[in-house]
Design a protein around this motif. Structure first.
Motif, PDB file in Angstrom:
ATOM      1  N   ASN A 126       6.812  26.465  -7.552  1.00  0.00           N
ATOM      2  CA  ASN A 126       6.289  25.174  -7.994  1.00  0.00           C
ATOM      3  C   ASN A 126       7.327  24.189  -8.508  1.00  0.00           C
ATOM      4  O   ASN A 126       7.051  22.984  -8.530  1.00  0.00           O
ATOM      5  N   PHE A 184       0.285  20.087 -13.554  1.00  0.00           N
ATOM      6  CA  PHE A 184      -0.095  21.471 -13.293  1.00  0.00           C
ATOM      7  C   PHE A 184      -1.168  21.847 -14.313  1.00  0.00           C
ATOM      8  O   PHE A 184      -0.864  22.358 -15.397  1.00  0.00           O
ATOM      9  N   MET A 218       4.239  20.141 -18.065  1.00  0.00           N
ATOM     10  CA  MET A 218       3.402  20.706 -17.003  1.00  0.00           C
ATOM     11  C   MET A 218       1.972  20.182 -17.063  1.00  0.00           C
ATOM     12  O   MET A 218       1.353  19.947 -16.027  1.00  0.00           O
ATOM     13  N   THR A 231      -4.435  25.176 -11.695  1.00  0.00           N
ATOM     14  CA  THR A 231      -3.293  25.357 -10.797  1.00  0.00           C
ATOM     15  C   THR A 231      -2.328  26.413 -11.329  1.00  0.00           C
ATOM     16  O   THR A 231      -1.926  27.328 -10.613  1.00  0.00           O
ATOM     17  N   LYS A 250       2.058  29.494 -17.406  1.00  0.00           N
ATOM     18  CA  LYS A 250       2.963  28.501 -17.985  1.00  0.00           C
ATOM     19  C   LYS A 250       3.908  29.180 -18.979  1.00  0.00           C
ATOM     20  O   LYS A 250       5.107  28.874 -19.026  1.00  0.00           O
TER      21      LYS A 250
END
Length: 261
Positions: free
Chosen positions: A154, A199, A189, A203, A209
Motif C-alpha cells: 500500500n 486508508f 492513514m 481498507t 495500521k
C-alpha cells in the motif's frame, strides 16, 4: 447459645455471606488493581470555545470563519475530524507559510493544549476520525512482519521500500517516515493528507495500521545486514553487486591478457 446457633443456620445466612464476600472481593480488586490507561479526556465546552478563537485567529483567513473553506484557496474542514487537525498542526504543516504545491513539515507554533483545543473545535463541526489512542499506535504490540507486507502493498510505491520517501509528480513528494511518531503515521492513514489516499478501517484495519507502524519502527533499529546502501531496497544491492562483479571480471580479464602476452 441455642439462639445464636439458630441464627448461624438461618436460611438467609448463605446469601448474606455471599453478598459480603462479593463486596470485600470487589473492594480489594478496586484498591489493588492497576489503573487502566485512560484516553484523552473528552473536550469541554471551554476547550471548544478556546479552539474556535484560536481557529479564527490563525486559520480563518484561508478556511473561512465557519471552517467551510474557500474556493481555490483552502478546503472545508467540516467532517475532517480531530485527527486531521492534530496531524496538520502538530507537524507544523499548518498554518502554511506560503501557498506551495505541498505543505512541508516544520516546527509547530502552538502548544499541545492549543492543538487539542483546535482539534476539539473542528471535531464539533462534524463527525470525523479521532486522534488514535496510545494502544492503537504502540509499535511493541504490532507485527512488523505483517506490517512489511502491508507497507509494500500500500505504501512503498510512494514512500520507498523502507519509508525513506520519494519524489512524486508536479513537484510533490512522499515524505520520509523514519523517526515519525506512530500517532502521526496513523493519522496520515486515516485522513489522507495532500496526495495520500485515505486508508479507512475497511481498507486497512486498526490492527494492520499498528503493524505498519511496527514495521517502520523496526527500520529505525539499523540494518541487520550491515551497510544500509541507502535503504532503497534491492536496487542498491543489485547495483553494488553488478559494479563490484563486473569490476572484478574486468580486472581478471586484463590480468589474464597480460599473462598470455
Amino acid at each position: 447459645m441455642k439462639a445464636l446457633i439458630a441464627r448461624r443456620h438461618h436460611r438467609f445466612a448463605p446469601v448474606v455471606l455471599l453478598a459480603l464476600a462479593l463486596v470485600v472481593t470487589g473492594g480489594v480488586y478496586a484498591a489493588f488493581s492497576p489503573a487502566p490507561a485512560s484516553a484523552a479526556s473528552a473536550p469541554t465546552e471551554t476547550d471548544i470555545d478556546m479552539g474556535q478563537a484560536l481557529f479564527r485567529a490563525n486559520c480563518a483567513t484561508c478556511h473561512g470563519t465557519d471552517a467551510a473553506g474557500r474556493t481555490d484557496v483552502a478546503p472545508s474542514l467540516v467532517g475532517v475530524g480531530a485527527a486531521a487537525v492534530d496531524f496538520q498542526v502538530s507537524t507544523g504543516r499548518m498554518p502554511m507559510m506560503a501557498n506551495t504545491v505541498q505543505a512541508p513539515a516544520k516546527p509547530t507554533v502552538f502548544t499541545e493544549e492549543q492543538i487539542q483545543q483546535m482539534a476539539a473545535y473542528v471535531a464539533s463541526l462534524g463527525a470525523g476520525p479521532a486522534v488514535p489512542s496510545d494502544d492503537q499506535v504502540d509499535a511493541a504490540q504490532g507485527d512488523a512482519a505483517n506490517g512489511m507486507a502491508l507497507f509494500r502493498t500500500n505504501c512503498a510505491m510512494c514512500h520507498g521500500a523502507v519509508g525513506q520517501g520519494g519524489a512524486l509528480s508536479g513537484g510533490k513528494y512522499a515524505p520520509n517516515l523514519l523517526g515519525v511518531e506512530g500517532r502521526i503515521i496513523y493519522e496520515a492513514m486515516v485522513t489522507g493528507p495532500q496526495s495520500m489516499p485515505v486508508f479507512n478501517d475497511a481498507t486497512v484495519t486498526p490492527e494492520e495500521k499498528r503493524d505498519i507502524i511496527a514495521y517502520l519502527d523496526a527500520q529505525e533499529q539499523g540494518s541487520p545486514g550491515g551497510a544500509t546502501l541507502g535503504s532503497i531496497g534491492p536496487v542498491a544491492e543489485g547495483l553494488w553487486a553488478w559494479v563490484v562483479g563486473i569490476g572484478l571480471l574486468i580486472v581478471a580479464a586484463v590480468w589474464i591478457g597480460a599473462k598470455s602476452s
